[in-house]
Design a protein around this motif. Sequence first.
Motif, PDB file in Angstrom:
ATOM      1  N   PRO A 210       0.564  -1.529  -0.016  1.00 29.50           N
ATOM      2  CA  PRO A 210       0.126  -0.212   0.438  1.00 29.50           C
ATOM      3  C   PRO A 210       1.132   1.136  -0.043  1.00 29.50           C
ATOM      4  N   GLN A 211       1.763   1.279   0.342  1.00 31.67           N
ATOM      5  CA  GLN A 211       3.058   2.270   0.579  1.00 31.67           C
ATOM      6  C   GLN A 211       3.483   2.751  -0.635  1.00 31.67           C
ATOM      7  N   LEU A 212       3.341   1.613  -1.765  1.00 31.79           N
ATOM      8  CA  LEU A 212       3.817   1.668  -3.132  1.00 31.79           C
ATOM      9  C   LEU A 212       2.706   2.158  -4.093  1.00 31.79           C
ATOM     10  N   GLU A 213       1.773   1.519  -3.727  1.00 29.28           N
ATOM     11  CA  GLU A 213       0.339   2.027  -4.048  1.00 29.28           C
ATOM     12  C   GLU A 213       0.148   3.493  -4.661  1.00 29.28           C
ATOM     13  N   ALA A 214       0.058   3.910  -3.171  1.00 29.47           N
ATOM     14  CA  ALA A 214      -0.054   5.556  -2.994  1.00 29.47           C
ATOM     15  C   ALA A 214       0.096   6.590  -3.698  1.00 29.47           C
ATOM     16  N   HIS A 215       1.051   6.138  -4.340  1.00 31.34           N
ATOM     17  CA  HIS A 215       1.714   6.921  -5.930  1.00 31.34           C
ATOM     18  C   HIS A 215       1.832   6.648  -7.340  1.00 31.34           C
TER      19      HIS A 215
END
Length: 592
Positions: free
Chosen positions: A194-199
Amino acid sequence: MKKPYRSTIAASSALSTVLWACGSGVDHGEQLNAMVEEYYEEYLTMNPITATSIGDHRYDDQFANSLSEQFRTAALDLERRYLEAATDIDPESLGDQDHLTYDLFVYGRNLNIESYEFPSHLIPMSQFFSTPNFFATLGSGKSLHPFKTVQNYDDFLSRMDGFLEWIDQAIANMRIGMERGLVQPRVLMERSLPQLEAHVVDNAEESIFWGPINDMPDSIPEADRNRLADTYRTAITDKLVPAYARLHDFIRDEYMPRTREIAGIGAVPGGDDWYAYLVRSRTTTALSPSEIHDIGLAEVARIHEEMQGVMDEVGFEGDRDAFFDFVSTDPQFHFESKEAMLAAYEGLREDVDSKALALFERFPNAGYEIRPVEPFRERSFAGGSYQAPSPDGTRPGVFYVNTYDLSSRPIWDMESLFLHEAVPGHHFQIALARELEELPRFRRFGSFTAYTEGWGLYAESLGKELGVYQDPYQYFGGLNAELWRAIRLVVDTGLHEKGWTREQVIDYMLENSATGETTAIAEAERYMALPGQALAYKIGQLKIRELRNRAEAALGDRFDVRAFHSQVLNDGPLPMSVLEAKIDRWIVAQSD
């Protein structure tokens, strides 16, 4: 054009030839200081983010691919060349301060050279230590990279290209790691998705990287404003979003099935030796993991006894577990909103800053801000953290406060966290070190985790001397914070040396502290991601407190706590053994 990984200064320059020449008759102190400055110049060419962080903006257009074999070979060569050069200098011919520089330089080079025996580049990211997260913060307009001029904006566009190279190298390296059994625990990579998906956004304006465009200074001409907005929109849409998506999809589809279930680093090939190195480097001691585990158990028991005194003071009827449940769940100990939480921390600033005058004789010139942790990383982030200021103070330090899940951020935790991250903790120590212009740069801007985090925890212990912890629940918060660092000694070694599971670690933390489940889970996964790092806090604090007790016993009425604190802080970060030798010399000098 991309710069190669080599020094931009000539090692055979006239200065180097004269000062490095063995038997040249040049003062050895001058020779040493010229050498360590040249080392740092070369180091900065290879580490442009470090340069930016210390206010050196020559390399703001670069982002190093530190995962590549080319970079690693060049970095190891740098360490070896300068360690060999140091052997031409006789340390016994140096004055006290230069001798200290020599010892620190040799210590650091040996430590760095040994690090290349371990394949950290094949496990390049986790939910806690994540270059993609760091780069997003860097490009937000509120971090290290400046966004004041057109050149600043163009530099970051070039920096993006280096980051894209890092992304592709990370994927390639993780594939190699998968074949060798060098992979992260599954849960850590689940947290990273989810940290990556936020971008991975649909519109550039939704990206954190659009922040500098929204906040563009009025001084930038209209034509440049329009060009930069168009260029950033294209770069975000065509470069950054696909890169984050590429890494996200690789982890989800290829890496995740190959992750490991065992939590500790001992599960990977060579993991036991790797952990032993990390313990030595993080604590700067010769303590073994088993010795540290036993120290942790003893400290947990001691702090539990002190907590009983708080329970008696507030008239609590019940056992320790019941008290832990009370302070964790009762609404009186919870902030009503994120805004109220941040306002409470701001309220501590003036009070603690003024009270520090009683214990310190030197204060940093740089200021600091209090900010919430950004939403994209708050769920897996620590309760607080600190970002150092620029050496000239034009960019302030930042105390980041995690406002995620207010039920897990009790009010009684506030004062100890402030003392650790801000004043007189990290801001005091790190900002002061950066302002010691008489020291070589590798000392001003270097770090030894046991020293830095040990000082932060020692700063927490000064609460009553500073006149805070007046509320018994805030004092309990200080004890709970110290208890947490003692627990770290137990669970970090438990994970990585004794084979504990993630669940065992979480259970131990919940059974032995007032920490809520959200924090316990995040912390357990932090220790999984950063083996050995959590040991530094308590080991460093215990040594600093031991040295203070030794000085007080030896000097009696002549002991000056302000002078002692200056001795700890006025030479920059030091390994524990070096700090101990220094304080012992100071005690002797004060006794004469």
